[in-house]
Structure formats: structure tokens, C-alpha cells
Motif scaffolding. Structure first.
Motif, mmCIF file in Angstrom:
data_model
loop_
_atom_site.group_PDB
_atom_site.id
_atom_site.type_symbol
_atom_site.label_atom_id
_atom_site.label_comp_id
_atom_site.label_asym_id
_atom_site.label_seq_id
_atom_site.Cartn_x
_atom_site.Cartn_y
_atom_site.Cartn_z
ATOM 1 N N ILE A 184 77.338 72.055 66.858
ATOM 2 C CA ILE A 184 76.125 72.859 66.820
ATOM 3 C C ILE A 184 75.165 72.371 67.888
ATOM 4 N N HIS A 230 80.581 77.318 69.473
ATOM 5 C CA HIS A 230 79.163 77.574 69.737
ATOM 6 C C HIS A 230 78.978 77.712 71.243
ATOM 7 N N GLU A 248 78.517 72.868 60.926
ATOM 8 C CA GLU A 248 77.437 73.524 60.186
ATOM 9 C C GLU A 248 76.983 72.684 58.994
ATOM 10 N N LYS A 285 67.234 75.366 62.211
ATOM 11 C CA LYS A 285 68.337 74.481 61.854
ATOM 12 C C LYS A 285 68.317 73.249 62.760
ATOM 13 N N SER A 341 74.024 69.958 59.280
ATOM 14 C CA SER A 341 72.678 70.407 59.630
ATOM 15 C C SER A 341 71.853 70.602 58.371
#
Length: 712
Positions: free
Chosen positions: A602, A412, A621, A639, A624
Motif C-alpha cells: 500500500i 497498487h 491492506e 488510510k 493499515s
């Protein structure tokens, strides 16, 4: 003949009678004759006991009287005392079943018993152990030493086992040597060790008196020590070199740090104080320490590599003061110069010497972008079209010619591309960096800059001319000043600013410290771009204007020295005052939770949190959840961290041991009723504010409030 037969008959009858008598009496008990032995008298057992002193007693007198009792005892029988097997006293006087015998005992432990002869047999009492101790107890201090230092509140010492120790803190002696003050008692354990803890002990010099009373009642003479109580850890001052995130550092630098501490440093371990490394490899070097200025320098043994990122770690194992306090660790990085043969300070080339350098990024004839930035994307590249120009940056910033941006290759990355006018730009890198600037210590990373000017009313009034302060971050000067912009910018009244992205050694904690981030993450941008989070509103209570006003009244640099007010804490529990020598007295920097260029987590959240007792953190991921928020009439999806992962993130610091800037995070208390009632809720459920989960999550992360259970 008849007489003889009669006689035989008579004898036979007598014999029969005797046999019958034996048979009749055979089953009956025949009682023996009772004989009173020496251990009995009148059918009861005689006893002798010692009643005073008791076993285990201590005495500081050698002349003692041993007393006891007798039961069922013959009058006139002598009672004899023994110490082990040695006879030490006797008496014939028993008055009302009581007896006593004066004895003289020596120092030490004695096993005393009483014996007597009754009816020709010996009886003995219980044995008692008593200790004769007329020696005065001696009090000794183990910690601190006289004239030494103490860095904890525990004062320790030794004396005779199981004595009572009396303490008098910061008392005085009168002209006759008597201690004047309030005494407090603490027990010594079975080995003679004792500990006194003073919760009110203040930093500085103190004198403590102590005396002991042993189990025998001996009162010892007092002893005293004078010491310095010091729990303040050595601090690394912000004035370091190379500076944090500094670039274009020469290849033969001397790393310098200055230490603040009231006492000297332990020079035996100072060689472990500075660790320089690159790519996970420690660099050799020599360390020197100036005890007068308290400056430590590290000189690398070899010339540093060009275009390389180096890390500096100030280790608490090498910074220990005279009181034994370890320094708060510090960590920062810098990058060496890229072009060793050039003397110019522009890392992107000397435009005056080679104008073709511009062509590295601009395409004069083929670019479609107004700034002549090429949108061309290489075949097979995942690069977005409007970010294609980043490829030009990365062509050099790949670790060969220039350092690779930290975490740039992570899952990310920070790929927002917004120019000064709030429109998508051709480069994510150029959203934060201005490649055309010359390098300077003030702006070593070429952060985006801007100018501002307060326009005065024209005479006569020109309705088309502004009369307020205009900043180029809101409106480009060239939009009005096409031909005379250079002349106007040179005016002394024009204010030049660089967007700040300050961290531990430079951040004060005001809004402007983080305006490189907040120039996009604010309410105006949220209105323009629905998914741009408004973070600025959580930082706008502390500003540069407020700082200047405060220091006008209280003096230069006083803002960082002030105590955090109750109103500031109510605004955000993430407003703290640094205790590690950093100037922070405000909002925690963005860089404490987010990695600048990218992260495998994230929200580009950091994988390591805290400065001391560092905690690892991972968030993918699957950690979340999607929340829906209405912006105007439109519903949008965002998110955020799941409830469990948000708890984990917050507790990485709020565990009672992890610290940032020398401040330990308050420990999560699982016994609180609210925490018991909502054990699986996200922290933002109570510590965030807002109408939606998204707003509460943003609030709790950037400006958490005192816990309040939502009413809805």
C-alpha cells in the motif's frame, strides 16, 4: 608332707593373683616404647621449602640465588638443590631457619627442588618451575605492512607471549636513534599476539613505533612501519552512461562508470565490477579498466534487445581499492531504443512523416473530451473511464513494442490523473509524461514540461495584463495567447523547465528535484482535492533559488559539498549528505521509499529498502488503519500504516546496518526511556508533528523531527 602341701598352696595363690591381675589390667592400654623416626623430631614433622624465586617466575640472569626455609630441622643437615634429577648446589648453613644457595642456570625452563637427610631419612621441598630468558624480545607487525595500507583502526603484531608492548604513534627519532614521543602500553596475549587501536587515527600517512618488554624484563629494540590509513571506499561518480532511467539507448552501448579513489583499484577482481542484466538474466560482456582515468567500461558480447529494460549493478566484489575498501554498490536501469529502423528521436513516431500517428490516441470525430481523447472503455475492462486513454499507452508499453513500465502490473499503482490545471485528465500516464515531446538526454522519459515568463508592466497600464511571473503549470499560455503563442514561446526571456523526478545519481536534494511529484502533492492541490496529501511543505526549505545564492558565494557545485547545518537537521532528519559519490546533500529522494509506477505494498511503498544490507518490506491492506480528519466542516477518512507496520517500515533502515547513499541509518535504541514508555506506538507519535495522526504520519515519513512526546 605338710611342707609339700603348703608349697603347692602357695604356688596356687600366686597363680590366682596373676590371673586376677591380668583380668584387671586387660582392658587398660599398654603403651609401646616410642621410637623417633627420620621424618619426625621432638614429636613434630620437619619441613623444607623454597621461598624465592616463585614458581612461574622469569629471570633474565643466569646467576641466581635460590632461597628457602626449614622447620624442625636437625642442625648441620646439608640441603641439596636439584634441577630435575641433576644436583646443582648444596649448603650446610641454616641461619635462623633460612638458607640460600647460589646457582648458575642455562636458558630455558627449570624445575628446581631442595632435598635434605634428617635422622637418616630423606625429605623434599615443593618443586618450582622458573624460566631463564636473556634473549631480547622481537616485535613484528602483522597489520599493516611497511609501506602498505590500513583500512581499520586496529594495528596488529606479534612478540614473545605475555609481553608488554609499548606503542608510539607518529613519533620521531633523534640524532642518536632514540624515539621521541608519548608511549602507550598494550598487552600481548599468551600466544604473543597484540592489538593496538587508535580512535584518533586520521586518514593519510603515519609511522608507528613498537617495542616489547618480556616477562623476564628484557627490553627489546623498537621496530617501526610507515603506512597509509585509508578507510574511504571507492565512489562511483554521477557521470555514468547510460544515465539513470535513460530511454532510447542504442543496442550496442558501452556501459561506462568513473571511479573516485585516492588509491588504485585491485585489477585482479575488476572483471566482477559491472553486472548487466535483463529479465533476471545476466548479460555476458568484457570489462576494461583505465588506471589513469579510473574509468571502467563494460562492452556487451551481443547486441542488446530492442525495447528492453536493462539493469546495471556496480558490485563491491569487483571494486576494491589498494587498502581493501570495497566500493559502495550502485544500481540503476535504462531502456533500449524501440524502433531500430527509425533515426528520429521521437519514440511515439515521426509526426512529420505520418500524421495518422496522432490517431493512435485522439479520436477526431467521436471523442467527448476537449482534447479529443477517447473515453471508450473496452468491455469487461477495469479501467476507469477518465483513464481509458492509458489503454493506448499500454498497447505498446506492454513489453512488446515498448518496455513495460516497472511494477505496472502490481496490486497498487500510481493512477492519479491530474492535468496542469489541476483537473482530472484522460490519462494517468500523461499526468507525468508528455507523449508529444521529442526524446533528449535532458528528458529521456518525456517527463511533463512547462514554460514560465515574467511579464513586464505595460505602458500604458493594461489592467487585464499580468505583471508577474506566470508558469504554464499554473495557467496555460493559450488561455491568453491563442494566435501568437508560438512566437511568444520562442522569446529568449521565456524559461523552459522539465518537471524533475531525480534519483540517486542526479538528485541534489532540493525541492525542484522532486517537483514532478510535488506539482500535485502540495497545499494548493490539497485545497482543491481534499484527499491530496501536502508533501511539498516538508521539502520547501531547500530550493533552487537557495542553491544558486549559496553557489554565487561559495562557487559552482559547492552546495553539494557543504555540510548539513543544524537548522536543516531540525527541519528534517531525512536531510543527509551522500557518502557514495552521489551529489545528494539535502532531502532523500521520493524514489527511496516509493516505487514509481506501482507496488504490491500500500502507498506504493517499495518492497526492498536500502542500498546496503537491503531489507525486505511488505504491507497489505490488513497492515493499515483508518483515521478520521476534519477538513473545514467535513470529516474525511484516510488510510495510513498501522502502528506496528510503521515501526517495521522505519526500522528497515534504522537498524544500524542498512545504508543509503553510504549513510547508515541510526539504530533504534530500545533502552531509551521514551521507547520503553511507548513501546507499541508508531514512530510518528514522537517524531512527527501535527494535530492529527495523519499529519504526524506524513511528517515523520517525509521530514521526521527529534523525538518529542505529544502533550495531548
Amino acid at each position: 608332707m605338710k611342707k609339700v602341701g603348703l608349697l603347692h598352696k602357695t604356688k596356687f595363690q600366686i597363680l590366682v593373683i596373676l590371673v586376677l591381675c591380668i583380668q584387671l589390667l586387660g582392658s587398660l592400654q599398654i603403651f609401646p616404647v616410642t621410637i623417633v623416626k627420620g621424618e619426625e623430631l621432638n614429636g613434630t614433622v620437619p619441613e623444607i621449602t623454597i621461598t624465592s624465586p616463585k614458581t612461574g617466575d622469569f629471570s633474565n640472569e643466569t646467576n641466581l640465588t635460590i632461597s628457602g626455609m626449614v622447620e624442625n630441622f636437625s642442625a648441620g643437615a646439608p640441603i641439596i638443590l636439584y634441577d630435575g634429577t641433576e644436583k646443582i648446589g648444596t649448603t650446610n648453613e641454616v641461619i635462623g631457619n633460612s638458607w640460600s644457595i647460589p646457582v648458575i642456570l642455562t636458558e630455558g625452563i627449570h624445575s628446581i627442588s631442595a632435598k635434605a637427610e634428617v635422622e637418616g631419612n630423606s625429605i623434599s621441598s615443593n618443586s618450582i618451575d622458573i624460566t631463564i630468558d636473556s634473549t631480547l624480545p622481537i616485535i613484528r607487525f602483522v597489520k599493516p605492512n611497511n609501506g602498505g595500507y590500513l583500512n581499520s583502526r586496529n594495528i596488529e603484531g606479534t612478540t614473545e607471549p605475555s609481553s608488554t608492548v609499548d606503542i608510539c604513534m607518529d613519533c620521531t627519532e633523534d640524532s642518536e636513534g632514540q624515539v621521541v614521543g608519548t608511549w602507550m602500553s598494550v598487552p600481548a596475549d599468551s600466544s604473543g599476539k597484540w592489538t593496538y587501536q587508535d580512535s584518533q587515527l586520521t586518514e593519510g600517512s603515519h609511522t608507528i613505533y613498537a617495542k616489547a618488554t618480556d616477562q623476564a624484563g628484557n627490553n627489546g629494540n623498537h621496530n617501526k612501519v610507515t603506512f597509509t590509513f585509508d578507510t574511504l571506499r571507492p565512489l562511483v561518480l554521477p557521470d555514468i552512461f547510460p544515465k539513470q532511467e535513460m530511454s532510447q539507448v542504442p543496442l550496442n552501448p558501452t556501459i561506462k562508470v568513473k571511479i573516485s579513489d585516492a588509491n588504485g583499484l585491485d585489477e585482479e577482481v575488476i572483471e566482477n565490477s559491472i553486472i548487466l542484466s535483463h529479465n533476471g538474466i545476466n548479460d555476458e560482456g568484457t570489462i576494461s579498466y583505465n588506471s589513469t582515468t579510473k574509468e571502467i567500461t563494460f562492452t556487451p558480447a551481443e547486441t542488446l534487445l530492442p525495447s528492453t529494460k536493462y539493469n546495471v549493478f556496480i558490485s563491491p566484489l569487483g571494486l576494491i581499492d589498494s587498502a581493501g575498501n570495497r566500493a559502495i554498490p550502485r544500481f540503476w536501469s535504462f531502456a533500449t531504443i524501440s524502433l531500430t529502423s527509425e533515426t528520429h528521436l521521437n519514440p511515439h513516431g515521426s509526426y512529420g512523416k505520418n500524421v495518422n500517428t496522432c490517431g493512435n490516441c485522439h479520436n477526431t470525430h467521436q471523442a467527448k473530451d476537449p482534447n479529443l481523447l477517447s473515453p471508450t472503455v473496452a468491455a469487461g475492462s477495469s479501467q476507469k473511464e477518465n483513464l481509458a486513454v492509458d489503454s493506448y499507452c499500454m498497447a505498446c508499453h506492454d513489453g512488446t513494442v515498448a518496455p513495460l513500465p516497472e511494477n505496472r502490473l502490481t496490486a497498487h499503482t500510481h493512477n492519479a490523473a491530474v492535468n496542469k490545471e489541476g483537473k482530472p485528465s484522460g490519462s494517468s500516464c500523461a499526468s507525468c509524461h508528455n507523449p508529444h515531446l521529442d526524446w533528449s538526454e535532458r528528458n529521456p522519459n518525456l517527463s511533463q514540461d512547462y514554460i514560465a515568463y515574467t511579464h513586464l508592466p505595460s505602458n500604458p497600464v493594461d489592467p487585464n495584463k499580468p505583471t508577474e511571473k506566470i508558469s504554464s503549470k499554473e495557467q496555460l499560455c493559450e488561455s491568453c495567447h491563442e494566435n501568437d503563442s508560438a512566437e511568444k514561446i520562442a522569446n529568449d526571456d521565456v524559461e523552459y523547465r522539465v518537471f524533475q523526478y531525480n534519483k540517486s545519481s542526479t538528485a541534489i536534494g532540493i525541492y525542484e528535484d522532486y517537483d514532478l511529484c510535488l506539482r500535485c502533492h502540495n497545499g494548493d492541490f490539497k485545497q482543491k482535492y481534499d484527499k491530496m496529501a501536502d508533501i511539498a511543505s516538508y521539502y520547501n526549505n531547500l530550493t533552487e533559488l537557495l542553491k544558486k545564492q549559496y553557489e554565487t558565494v561559495n562557487g559552482q557545485s559547492s552546495f553539494s559539498m557543504r555540510e548539513i547545518t543544524a537548522a536543516e537537521k531540525d527541519f528534517s532528519r531525512h536531510i543527509i549528505k551522500a557518502m557514495d559519490g552521489s551529489p545528494l546533500a539535502g532531502h532523500i529522494p521520493c524514489a527511496e521509499c516509493h516505487d514509481t509506477h506501482g507496488s504490491n505494498n500500500i502507498k506504493i511503498l517499495k518492497g526492498s529498502l536500502g542500498h546496503e544490507n537491503v531489507q525486505s518490506f511488505t504491507a497489505g491492506e490488513t497492515d493499515s488503519k483508518i483515521v478520521k480528519v476534519f477538513i473545514g466542516a467535513d470529516e474525511h477518512e484516510f488510510k495510513i500504516l498501522s502502528d506496528a507496520k510503521e515501526q517495521e517500515f522505519c526500522l528497515a533502515c534504522h537498524n544500524g546496518t542498512t545504508a543509503i547513499y553510504g549513510v547508515t541509518g541510526q539504530k533504534y535504541d530500545s533502552t531509551l526511556s521514551e521507547h520503553k514508555d511507548y513501546p507499541n506506538k508508531a514512530c510518528s507519535y514522537c517524531h512527527g508533528r501535527g494535530e492529527s495522526e495523519l499529519e504526524r504520519a506524513l511528517s515523520a515519513a517525509h521530514a521526521p523531527k527529534r523525538g518529542l512526546v505529544p502533550t495531548q
